[in-house]
Design a protein around this motif. Structure first.
Motif, PDB file in Angstrom:
ATOM      1  N   PHE A   7       0.699  -1.154   0.276  1.00 49.72           N
ATOM      2  CA  PHE A   7      -0.002  -0.002   0.081  1.00 49.72           C
ATOM      3  C   PHE A   7       0.746   1.300  -0.042  1.00 49.72           C
ATOM      4  N   LYS A   8       2.097   1.311   0.580  1.00 52.85           N
ATOM      5  CA  LYS A   8       2.902   2.371   0.457  1.00 52.85           C
ATOM      6  C   LYS A   8       3.779   2.241  -0.695  1.00 52.85           C
ATOM      7  N   LEU A   9       4.195   1.248  -1.214  1.00 60.97           N
ATOM      8  CA  LEU A   9       5.694   1.269  -2.246  1.00 60.97           C
ATOM      9  C   LEU A   9       4.837   0.511  -3.440  1.00 60.97           C
ATOM     10  N   GLY A  10       3.869  -0.029  -3.517  1.00 55.35           N
ATOM     11  CA  GLY A  10       2.944  -0.404  -4.719  1.00 55.35           C
ATOM     12  C   GLY A  10       3.607  -1.727  -5.503  1.00 55.35           C
ATOM     13  N   LEU A  11       4.293  -2.733  -4.513  1.00 58.73           N
ATOM     14  CA  LEU A  11       4.703  -3.913  -4.530  1.00 58.73           C
ATOM     15  C   LEU A  11       3.619  -4.910  -4.475  1.00 58.73           C
ATOM     16  N   THR A  12       2.582  -4.711  -5.369  1.00 57.34           N
ATOM     17  CA  THR A  12       1.407  -5.760  -5.034  1.00 57.34           C
ATOM     18  C   THR A  12       1.601  -7.225  -5.212  1.00 57.34           C
ATOM     19  N   GLY A  13       2.656  -7.585  -5.809  1.00 56.05           N
ATOM     20  CA  GLY A  13       2.848  -9.267  -6.040  1.00 56.05           C
ATOM     21  C   GLY A  13       2.800  -9.696  -4.674  1.00 56.05           C
ATOM     22  N   THR A  14       3.025  -9.002  -3.610  1.00 58.72           N
ATOM     23  CA  THR A  14       2.812  -9.651  -2.231  1.00 58.72           C
ATOM     24  C   THR A  14       1.393  -9.729  -1.863  1.00 58.72           C
ATOM     25  N   LYS A  15       0.779 -10.962  -1.718  1.00 58.60           N
ATOM     26  CA  LYS A  15      -0.622 -10.903  -1.650  1.00 58.60           C
ATOM     27  C   LYS A  15      -1.136 -10.882  -0.031  1.00 58.60           C
ATOM     28  N   VAL A  16      -1.820 -10.201   0.412  1.00 57.43           N
ATOM     29  CA  VAL A  16      -2.331 -10.090   1.999  1.00 57.43           C
ATOM     30  C   VAL A  16      -3.559 -11.153   1.799  1.00 57.43           C
ATOM     31  N   VAL A  17      -3.704 -12.380   2.310  1.00 56.14           N
ATOM     32  CA  VAL A  17      -4.734 -13.042   2.379  1.00 56.14           C
ATOM     33  C   VAL A  17      -5.607 -13.298   3.397  1.00 56.14           C
ATOM     34  N   CYS A  18      -4.734 -13.992   4.319  1.00 53.38           N
ATOM     35  CA  CYS A  18      -5.327 -14.527   5.799  1.00 53.38           C
ATOM     36  C   CYS A  18      -5.115 -13.197   6.730  1.00 53.38           C
ATOM     37  N   ASP A  19      -3.976 -12.342   6.546  1.00 60.24           N
ATOM     38  CA  ASP A  19      -3.215 -11.500   7.156  1.00 60.24           C
ATOM     39  C   ASP A  19      -3.153 -11.865   8.827  1.00 60.24           C
ATOM     40  N   ARG A  20      -2.737 -13.232   8.821  1.00 59.29           N
ATOM     41  CA  ARG A  20      -2.312 -13.747  10.451  1.00 59.29           C
ATOM     42  C   ARG A  20      -1.316 -14.911  10.135  1.00 59.29           C
ATOM     43  N   GLY A  21      -0.697 -15.033   9.213  1.00 64.78           N
ATOM     44  CA  GLY A  21       0.342 -15.995   9.332  1.00 64.78           C
ATOM     45  C   GLY A  21      -0.002 -17.555   8.980  1.00 64.78           C
ATOM     46  N   SER A  22      -1.138 -17.718   8.314  1.00 61.09           N
ATOM     47  CA  SER A  22      -1.663 -19.085   8.449  1.00 61.09           C
ATOM     48  C   SER A  22      -1.486 -19.622   6.685  1.00 61.09           C
ATOM     49  N   CYS A  23      -1.530 -18.483   5.929  1.00 64.13           N
ATOM     50  CA  CYS A  23      -1.636 -19.085   4.491  1.00 64.13           C
ATOM     51  C   CYS A  23      -0.391 -18.882   3.707  1.00 64.13           C
ATOM     52  N   SER A  24       0.563 -18.034   3.875  1.00 63.88           N
ATOM     53  CA  SER A  24       1.937 -18.017   3.545  1.00 63.88           C
ATOM     54  C   SER A  24       1.780 -17.164   1.989  1.00 63.88           C
ATOM     55  N   ALA A  25       0.701 -16.478   1.838  1.00 64.19           N
ATOM     56  CA  ALA A  25       0.332 -15.798   0.529  1.00 64.19           C
ATOM     57  C   ALA A  25       1.555 -14.551   0.470  1.00 64.19           C
ATOM     58  N   CYS A  26       1.632 -14.145   1.443  1.00 66.48           N
ATOM     59  CA  CYS A  26       2.406 -12.890   1.726  1.00 66.48           C
ATOM     60  C   CYS A  26       4.094 -13.004   1.777  1.00 66.48           C
ATOM     61  N   THR A  27       4.462 -14.524   1.456  1.00 62.17           N
ATOM     62  CA  THR A  27       5.809 -14.770   1.630  1.00 62.17           C
ATOM     63  C   THR A  27       7.082 -13.827   0.875  1.00 62.17           C
ATOM     64  N   VAL A  28       7.907 -13.237   1.609  1.00 62.17           N
ATOM     65  CA  VAL A  28       8.970 -12.598   0.953  1.00 62.17           C
ATOM     66  C   VAL A  28      10.107 -13.145   1.606  1.00 62.17           C
ATOM     67  N   TRP A  29      11.402 -12.757   1.276  1.00 59.70           N
ATOM     68  CA  TRP A  29      12.625 -13.339   1.569  1.00 59.70           C
ATOM     69  C   TRP A  29      13.352 -11.970   2.524  1.00 59.70           C
ATOM     70  N   LEU A  30      13.741 -12.378   3.787  1.00 59.44           N
ATOM     71  CA  LEU A  30      14.880 -11.536   4.335  1.00 59.44           C
ATOM     72  C   LEU A  30      16.190 -11.969   4.535  1.00 59.44           C
ATOM     73  N   ASP A  31      17.172 -11.464   3.848  1.00 53.35           N
ATOM     74  CA  ASP A  31      18.378 -11.899   3.456  1.00 53.35           C
ATOM     75  C   ASP A  31      18.243 -13.438   3.099  1.00 53.35           C
ATOM     76  N   SER A  32      17.384 -13.701   2.269  1.00 51.00           N
ATOM     77  CA  SER A  32      17.290 -15.106   1.612  1.00 51.00           C
ATOM     78  C   SER A  32      16.393 -16.132   2.583  1.00 51.00           C
ATOM     79  N   THR A  33      15.756 -15.682   3.345  1.00 52.20           N
ATOM     80  CA  THR A  33      14.937 -16.527   4.544  1.00 52.20           C
ATOM     81  C   THR A  33      13.497 -16.251   4.167  1.00 52.20           C
ATOM     82  N   PRO A  34      12.662 -17.026   3.993  1.00 53.82           N
ATOM     83  CA  PRO A  34      11.334 -16.848   3.728  1.00 53.82           C
ATOM     84  C   PRO A  34      10.740 -16.391   4.935  1.00 53.82           C
ATOM     85  N   VAL A  35       9.653 -15.530   5.004  1.00 56.36           N
ATOM     86  CA  VAL A  35       9.014 -15.203   5.958  1.00 56.36           C
ATOM     87  C   VAL A  35       7.587 -14.599   5.578  1.00 56.36           C
ATOM     88  N   CYS A  36       6.601 -14.643   6.595  1.00 55.50           N
ATOM     89  CA  CYS A  36       5.174 -14.144   6.376  1.00 55.50           C
ATOM     90  C   CYS A  36       5.586 -12.666   6.595  1.00 55.50           C
TER      91      CYS A  36
END
Length: 213
Positions: free
Chosen positions: A84-113
């Motif tokens: 919503f602030k940077l326009g990178l809408t490829g990161t999906k927000v579906v459950c918004d509570r860490g149960s579906c992992s649709a919002c997964t990105v990497w932090l220093d190559s480690t996948p996180v919700c």
């Protein structure tokens, strides 16, 4: 007893006996704490604060190899800021509570919700989103394989699936089916495309191996 002396005719002062003693006790206790040195008002006022907020605060993030400055509030999640602030809408927000992992990105190559992480906790760690996985016009092998093997239906889970599978191949270029299943165990696909996801990821692994030979 005169008419004015009757209890029902007396004017109430607005302060009850119980209320008076409560206020008196609080005042005495506060004074005792300050006098004892437990609270030093001058030191408390001069001490630097490490807290961020409560209003908007400018921060700098490293996203897909670029430095991005953005104003955030302490309660903003990484997913909210990316979308919503940077326009990178490829990161999906579906459950918004860490149960579906649709919002997964990497932090220093480690996948996180990213929906479960406050953006102010990212710090100097590098963020990689689905937009940063490709190299220009060249798709990542996992992205290409997802297209070739039709590993997508509604598409909501796809970015998170791709990020989880690509992270697996980054650390293990020759995974087994069980490895792929474990890597995507937190990714929820309501359409049931898991077999295609597994097939595409194993094919991407072979593609990476051929590229290295």
């Amino acid at each position: 007893m005169t008419k004015q002396d009757k209890p029902e005719n007396r004017k109430r002062s607005g302060v009850t006996r119980r209320g008076f003693f409560k206020r008196a006790s609080f005042t005495v206790a506060s004074a005792a704490i300050v006098d004892s040195g437990l609270i030093n008002t001058k030191e408390a006022a001069a001490a630097p604060s490490n807290f961020v907020g409560p209003g908007r605060t400018p921060i700098q993030l490293r996203i897909n190899g670029m430095e991005r400055r953005v104003e955030v509030e302490p309660h903003n999640t990484l997913a909210e800021v990316l979308r919503f602030k940077l326009g990178l809408t490829g990161t999906k927000v579906v459950c918004d509570r860490g149960s579906c992992s649709a919002c997964t990105v990497w932090l220093d190559s480690t996948p996180v919700c990213s929906c479960m992480m406050l953006v102010i906790d990212v710090g100097v760690r590098a963020i990689t989103t689905i937009e940063g996985l490709a190299k220009g016009e060249n798709l990542h092998p996992v992205q290409s394989a997802f297209i070739e093997y039709d590993a997508m239906q509604c598409g909501y889970c796809t970015p998170g699936m791709v990020m989880s599978c690509a992270a697996l191949l980054a650390r293990n270029s020759n995974p087994t089916l069980e490895d792929v299943q474990a890597a995507t165990s937190g990714n929820l696909c309501r359409c049931g495309t898991y077999p295609k996801v597994f097939e595409a990821t194993l094919a991407a692994a072979k593609s990476i191996q051929r590229g290295r030979s």
